[in-house]
Design a protein around this motif. Structure first.
Motif, PDB file in Angstrom:
ATOM      1  N   THR A  19       2.586  -6.707  -2.748  1.00 29.95           N
ATOM      2  CA  THR A  19       3.582  -7.121  -3.738  1.00 29.95           C
ATOM      3  C   THR A  19       3.271  -6.543  -5.111  1.00 29.95           C
ATOM      4  O   THR A  19       4.139  -5.951  -5.758  1.00 29.95           O
ATOM      5  CB  THR A  19       3.666  -8.660  -3.802  1.00 29.95           C
ATOM      6  OG1 THR A  19       3.987  -9.159  -2.501  1.00 29.95           O
ATOM      7  CG2 THR A  19       4.720  -9.113  -4.800  1.00 29.95           C
ATOM      8  N   ARG A  20       2.036  -6.703  -5.563  1.00 24.95           N
ATOM      9  CA  ARG A  20       1.655  -6.167  -6.885  1.00 24.95           C
ATOM     10  C   ARG A  20       1.704  -4.645  -6.908  1.00 24.95           C
ATOM     11  O   ARG A  20       2.155  -4.042  -7.891  1.00 24.95           O
ATOM     12  CB  ARG A  20       0.271  -6.677  -7.289  1.00 24.95           C
ATOM     13  CG  ARG A  20       0.250  -8.158  -7.639  1.00 24.95           C
ATOM     14  CD  ARG A  20      -1.070  -8.584  -8.265  1.00 24.95           C
ATOM     15  NE  ARG A  20      -2.243  -8.295  -7.453  1.00 24.95           N
ATOM     16  CZ  ARG A  20      -2.798  -9.147  -6.592  1.00 24.95           C
ATOM     17  NH1 ARG A  20      -2.275 -10.349  -6.425  1.00 24.95           N
ATOM     18  NH2 ARG A  20      -3.867  -8.808  -5.909  1.00 24.95           N
ATOM     19  N   LYS A  23       5.325  -3.479  -7.126  1.00 28.55           N
ATOM     20  CA  LYS A  23       5.846  -3.614  -8.493  1.00 28.55           C
ATOM     21  C   LYS A  23       5.335  -2.477  -9.365  1.00 28.55           C
ATOM     22  O   LYS A  23       6.087  -1.886 -10.132  1.00 28.55           O
ATOM     23  CB  LYS A  23       5.434  -4.952  -9.105  1.00 28.55           C
ATOM     24  CG  LYS A  23       6.262  -6.108  -8.659  1.00 28.55           C
ATOM     25  CD  LYS A  23       5.849  -7.358  -9.413  1.00 28.55           C
ATOM     26  CE  LYS A  23       6.777  -8.502  -9.067  1.00 28.55           C
ATOM     27  NZ  LYS A  23       6.458  -9.703  -9.848  1.00 28.55           N
ATOM     28  N   TYR A  24       4.058  -2.182  -9.266  1.00 29.91           N
ATOM     29  CA  TYR A  24       3.457  -1.101 -10.053  1.00 29.91           C
ATOM     30  C   TYR A  24       4.114   0.249  -9.739  1.00 29.91           C
ATOM     31  O   TYR A  24       4.363   1.051 -10.637  1.00 29.91           O
ATOM     32  CB  TYR A  24       1.954  -1.048  -9.774  1.00 29.91           C
ATOM     33  CG  TYR A  24       1.264   0.146 -10.372  1.00 29.91           C
ATOM     34  CD1 TYR A  24       0.924   0.167 -11.721  1.00 29.91           C
ATOM     35  CD2 TYR A  24       0.947   1.249  -9.586  1.00 29.91           C
ATOM     36  CE1 TYR A  24       0.293   1.281 -12.281  1.00 29.91           C
ATOM     37  CE2 TYR A  24       0.323   2.354 -10.136  1.00 29.91           C
ATOM     38  CZ  TYR A  24       0.003   2.364 -11.471  1.00 29.91           C
ATOM     39  OH  TYR A  24      -0.615   3.465 -12.019  1.00 29.91           O
ATOM     40  N   HIS A  26       7.117   0.689  -8.396  1.00 23.86           N
ATOM     41  CA  HIS A  26       8.579   0.601  -8.472  1.00 23.86           C
ATOM     42  C   HIS A  26       9.245   0.923  -7.131  1.00 23.86           C
ATOM     43  O   HIS A  26      10.216   1.682  -7.069  1.00 23.86           O
ATOM     44  CB  HIS A  26       9.142   1.496  -9.583  1.00 23.86           C
ATOM     45  CG  HIS A  26       8.544   1.225 -10.919  1.00 23.86           C
ATOM     46  ND1 HIS A  26       8.825   0.070 -11.628  1.00 23.86           N
ATOM     47  CD2 HIS A  26       7.666   1.924 -11.666  1.00 23.86           C
ATOM     48  CE1 HIS A  26       8.141   0.092 -12.758  1.00 23.86           C
ATOM     49  NE2 HIS A  26       7.432   1.194 -12.799  1.00 23.86           N
ATOM     50  N   THR A  28      10.045  -1.163  -3.094  1.00 22.57           N
ATOM     51  CA  THR A  28      10.090  -2.491  -2.496  1.00 22.57           C
ATOM     52  C   THR A  28       8.838  -2.733  -1.672  1.00 22.57           C
ATOM     53  O   THR A  28       8.226  -1.795  -1.147  1.00 22.57           O
ATOM     54  CB  THR A  28      11.334  -2.676  -1.613  1.00 22.57           C
ATOM     55  OG1 THR A  28      11.244  -1.785  -0.503  1.00 22.57           O
ATOM     56  CG2 THR A  28      12.616  -2.428  -2.400  1.00 22.57           C
ATOM     57  N   GLN A  29       8.478  -3.991  -1.534  1.00 17.83           N
ATOM     58  CA  GLN A  29       7.296  -4.349  -0.757  1.00 17.83           C
ATOM     59  C   GLN A  29       7.432  -3.936   0.708  1.00 17.83           C
ATOM     60  O   GLN A  29       6.477  -3.377   1.269  1.00 17.83           O
ATOM     61  CB  GLN A  29       7.010  -5.854  -0.911  1.00 17.83           C
ATOM     62  CG  GLN A  29       5.759  -6.328  -0.207  1.00 17.83           C
ATOM     63  CD  GLN A  29       6.002  -6.660   1.251  1.00 17.83           C
ATOM     64  OE1 GLN A  29       7.081  -7.120   1.622  1.00 17.83           O
ATOM     65  NE2 GLN A  29       5.023  -6.416   2.093  1.00 17.83           N
TER      66      GLN A  29
END
Length: 75
Positions: A19-20, A23-24, A26, A28-29
């Motif tokens: 998840t992190r 986000k880093y 850009h 999707t998980q």
């Protein structure tokens, strides 16, 4: 193997979380998770230990992390 996959792998290794890292990066998980499964399949090695709230590297993952850092430093 694409350099993008090495960057993705290093982000997961650094963040210890899909998840992190997603986000880093850009992305999707689910995309990131699928890319890491594809990388493991391509190399024929398990690279990540997936725990409920944490990701750790296998011995093979530790080796790939070192090599990926070297490769990306050269690029």
């Amino acid at each position: 193997m694409e350099l993008r996959l090495l960057r993705y792998f290093l982000a997961v290794a650094r963040e210890r979380s899909f998840t992190r890292a997603a986000k880093y990066l850009h992305v999707t998980q689910p995309t990131l998770s699928r890319q890491m499964m594809d990388l493991e399949e391509e190399l024929g090695q398990k690279l990540l230990n997936r725990e409920t709230h944490d990701i750790t590297l296998t011995p093979e993952g530790i080796l790939l992390r070192k090599r990926a850092e070297e490769i990306l430093a050269l690029v």
